[in-house]
Design a protein around this motif. Structure first.
Motif, mmCIF file in Angstrom:
data_model
loop_
_atom_site.group_PDB
_atom_site.id
_atom_site.type_symbol
_atom_site.label_atom_id
_atom_site.label_comp_id
_atom_site.label_asym_id
_atom_site.label_seq_id
_atom_site.Cartn_x
_atom_site.Cartn_y
_atom_site.Cartn_z
ATOM 1 N N GLN A 1 -2.698 7.919 3.064
ATOM 2 C CA GLN A 1 -2.068 7.479 1.047
ATOM 3 C C GLN A 1 -3.328 7.297 1.211
ATOM 4 O OE1 GLN A 1 1.202 6.794 0.137
ATOM 5 N NE2 GLN A 1 -0.298 6.266 -1.578
ATOM 6 N N ILE A 2 -3.440 7.835 -0.192
ATOM 7 C CA ILE A 2 -4.904 8.512 -0.964
ATOM 8 C C ILE A 2 -4.522 7.517 -2.091
ATOM 9 C CG2 ILE A 2 -6.774 9.770 -2.305
ATOM 10 C CD1 ILE A 2 -4.591 10.976 0.565
ATOM 11 N N VAL A 3 -5.413 6.479 -2.542
ATOM 12 C CA VAL A 3 -5.220 5.719 -3.643
ATOM 13 C C VAL A 3 -7.255 5.790 -4.534
ATOM 14 C CG1 VAL A 3 -4.853 3.195 -4.728
ATOM 15 C CG2 VAL A 3 -4.375 3.655 -3.442
ATOM 16 N N GLY B 1 -10.698 -0.827 0.321
ATOM 17 C CA GLY B 1 -10.024 -1.800 -0.527
ATOM 18 C C GLY B 1 -9.212 -3.413 1.055
ATOM 19 N N ARG B 2 -8.465 -4.006 0.434
ATOM 20 C CA ARG B 2 -8.159 -5.019 1.488
ATOM 21 C C ARG B 2 -6.764 -4.733 1.977
ATOM 22 N NH1 ARG B 2 -9.633 -9.275 -1.792
ATOM 23 N NH2 ARG B 2 -7.433 -9.559 -2.122
ATOM 24 N N VAL B 3 -6.667 -4.334 2.972
ATOM 25 C CA VAL B 3 -5.134 -4.099 3.368
ATOM 26 C C VAL B 3 -4.796 -5.527 3.835
ATOM 27 C CG1 VAL B 3 -4.065 -2.919 4.652
ATOM 28 C CG2 VAL B 3 -5.784 -2.417 3.950
ATOM 29 N N LYS C 1 -13.220 1.393 -9.717
ATOM 30 C CA LYS C 1 -14.182 2.522 -9.628
ATOM 31 C C LYS C 1 -13.868 2.590 -7.759
ATOM 32 C CE LYS C 1 -16.285 3.128 -13.808
ATOM 33 N NZ LYS C 1 -17.404 3.128 -14.361
ATOM 34 N N SER C 2 -12.909 2.627 -7.476
ATOM 35 C CA SER C 2 -13.097 2.681 -5.633
ATOM 36 C C SER C 2 -12.107 3.691 -4.987
ATOM 37 C CB SER C 2 -13.295 0.937 -5.095
ATOM 38 O OG SER C 2 -14.410 0.250 -5.365
ATOM 39 N N CYS C 3 -11.787 3.585 -4.154
ATOM 40 C CA CYS C 3 -10.621 4.855 -3.080
ATOM 41 C C CYS C 3 -11.168 3.934 -2.345
ATOM 42 C CB CYS C 3 -11.636 6.637 -3.335
ATOM 43 S SG CYS C 3 -12.680 6.267 -2.116
ATOM 44 N N TRP C 4 -9.316 4.679 -1.633
ATOM 45 C CA TRP C 4 -8.749 4.050 -0.506
ATOM 46 C C TRP C 4 -8.111 5.068 0.084
ATOM 47 C CZ3 TRP C 4 -3.674 2.733 1.453
ATOM 48 C CH2 TRP C 4 -3.793 2.337 2.951
ATOM 49 N N ILE C 5 -8.483 5.097 1.442
ATOM 50 C CA ILE C 5 -7.455 6.217 2.322
ATOM 51 C C ILE C 5 -6.966 5.227 3.231
ATOM 52 C CG2 ILE C 5 -7.201 7.953 3.573
ATOM 53 C CD1 ILE C 5 -9.803 9.521 1.415
ATOM 54 N N GLY C 6 -5.462 5.341 3.384
ATOM 55 C CA GLY C 6 -5.163 4.971 4.683
ATOM 56 C C GLY C 6 -4.344 5.533 5.314
ATOM 57 N N LYS C 7 -3.771 5.327 7.091
ATOM 58 C CA LYS C 7 -3.058 6.578 7.659
ATOM 59 C C LYS C 7 -2.225 5.172 8.410
ATOM 60 C CE LYS C 7 -2.942 9.572 11.451
ATOM 61 N NZ LYS C 7 -4.391 10.087 12.425
#
Length: 503
Positions: A455-457, A480-482, A494-500
């Motif tokens: 999942q890309i944000v 990112g704070r999950v 202005k940030s990205c987060w990639i989750g699996k």
């Protein structure tokens, strides 16, 4: 195929690395940088033209298809480079320019010598010109005084278009491809390949309401795809895993897509996305959705030797935005193409005088503008279309000697940018090749999508955003704070987060 998960790296040879101090990048310079390229993580190199050329269009005016220009080295230098690249598990693809040759090519010299010459029909000759315009400006026809006929040139007058309806031309070009296949190259990038044929009736092109000419009868003509399919089938019979990528002189996705189906090219450059003039998230998202619907793998790029660098053009010198664009390009199902220096955030080179301009397109624009404005304003306007912007010499050391062109300014944040690119390329290798893209959504300047289990944000906005997912995920890249249950994430501005997916 090997190219499905590869990261390509375009090398504009004259500006990449100068091994002998003559002011021009060369093939030995590339060979010396193979350890650096390997460390970057890229897996395939695309070399722009290195053939003998008068360089009216910086090498895209070829005078010998089966040799190396002495400026760049020798054929032995090329063989050594290719061997070294392969030892380091790097593939090599080369640019081939088959729409036209230089007017200094022996084929054209013969063709122009007499109406009865055996190679007369290798080019397109007419008693009277049509109204077709060159893509570099002005008429696309040039009077040749020896035989008093006009030859066709879709680009500069020194670049005469080949007549692809002549079977001898097709055979000669196939022999060129066979020459480089025998040397061991891994693929070809076909330059402006949709320009190969023109209207048999030579009808005048219509004009748009704006007054601009509509290129209706000089590109994308009937019969071109059968010619290309035949050529591609021939080379794939020799080497089944050869990679073919087309440059289509269009930003229309339907037109681009026509060249990547039914046995044609493996992929084509998607200028509908890659050449956007400014960062427009709605346009980017819409084009991304359309590209995702295509059957084959699209290309992803924001830089090339023909456009302003994305650090200036899209990111507006904002390293956070630049990183978001890098994530988008590399963590996707498409085939990413980096341009030399992009991995360090290289800046545009802007000539301060017309004498420092090398691009024929910008020179022509400057001369056209002089009739309506002063020299300073004409240069400013010409620099807006100047392809030199991305062609400045890369700076590998503190040495500031001028080369054939000025230097591309180094980015003070270059080391940090390079580290990000290396991490993303490694992530692509470990998680790819990617298959399905779903859930493309743009909301409040936040672009999110899903690629397989990732999942890309990408939060381009000025506010923190929260994203909710169906499946629990864990962070594998970015900020990112999950939530405790793993089904939502809060991503800063202005940030990205990639989750699996956890499962």
């Amino acid at each position: 195929m090997w190219w499905e998960n590869a990261v390509f790296y375009e090398i504009y040879i004259a500006s990449f690395a100068d091994s002998n101090g003559d002011g021009f990048g060369d093939i030995e310079g590339i060979r010396e940088k193979i350890p650096y390229l390997k460390e970057c993580g890229v897996e395939a190199l695309w070399l722009t033209p290195f053939y003998p050329s008068p360089r009216v269009d910086n090498g895209y005016d070829v005078s010998d298809y089966c040799a190396v220009d002495s400026q760049y080295g020798t054929i032995e230098h090329f063989k050594l480079f290719l061997e070294e690249a392969h030892r380091n598990q790097l593939k090599v693809i080369i640019d081939v320019v088959f729409n036209h040759t230089s007017t200094e090519h022996p084929w054209f010299i013969e063709s122009a010598s007499s109406k009865n010459n055996p190679k007369r029909d290798w080019y397109i000759w007419r008693d009277q010109p049509t109204n077709w315009e060159s893509f570099f400006g002005g008429s696309a026809w040039q009077l040749e005084t020896v035989t008093n006929q006009y030859y066709y040139h879709s680009f500069a007058k020194e670049q005469a278009d080949l007549n692809w309806q002549n079977p001898e031309v097709k055979q000669a070009i196939f022999e060129v491809l066979l020459f480089w296949l025998d040397l061991g190259v891994d693929g070809f990038r076909f330059d402006v390949i949709n320009n190969l044929t023109v209207d048999n009736q030579f009808r005048d092109n219509p004009n748009e309401e704006t007054g601009e000419q509509q290129h209706l009868y000089d590109v994308n003509q009937p019969g071109i795809q059968s010619v290309l399919k035949e050529m591609i089938q021939q080379i794939k019979e020799i080497k089944s895993d050869i990679f073919t990528v087309a440059e289509i002189s269009s930003d229309s996705l339907p037109i681009i897509s026509e060249y990547t189906r039914d046995g044609l090219f493996d992929t084509a450059f998607n200028f509908n996305l890659g050449s956007i003039e400014q960062l427009d998230l709605k346009k980017l998202t819409n084009e991304f959705k359309k590209m995702t619907e295509q059957k084959g793998r699209p290309t992803f790029f924001f830089n090339s030797h023909d456009m302003s660098r994305s650090w200036n053009r899209l990111a507006k010198e904002d390293s956070q935005v630049y990183q978001l664009l890098a994530v988008f390009m590399l963590i996707n199902r498409g085939i990413p193409f980096l341009f030399q220096g992009e991995e360090q955030g290289a800046l545009d080179y802007l000539p301060q005088s017309i004498k420092d301009v090398r691009d024929v397109q910008a020179k022509n624009k400057y001369q056209q503008l002089l009739s309506s404005m002063d020299e300073e304003q004409a240069l400013i306007q010409a620099n807006q279309v100047n392809r030199d912007r991305s062609r400045g010499m890369l700076t590998w050391s503190a040495k500031s000697d001028m080369g054939w062109i000025g230097q591309s300014p180094k980015n003070p944040e270059g080391e940090q940018i390079l580290a990000v690119y290396q991490q993303l390329i490694q992530l692509r290798k470990s998680e790819g090749p990617f298959g399905t893209v779903t859930g493309i959504t743009l909301e409040n300047e936040c672009l999110s999508y899903r690629v397989d289990k990732l999942q890309i944000v990408l939060n381009f906005g000025q506010q923190t955003t929260e994203q909710i997912f169906e499946d629990a995920a864990q962070t594998i890249f970015g900020t990112g704070r999950v939530s405790s249950n793993g089904q939502s994430v809060s991503v800063p501005p202005k940030s990205c987060w990639i989750g699996k997916d956890n499962g």
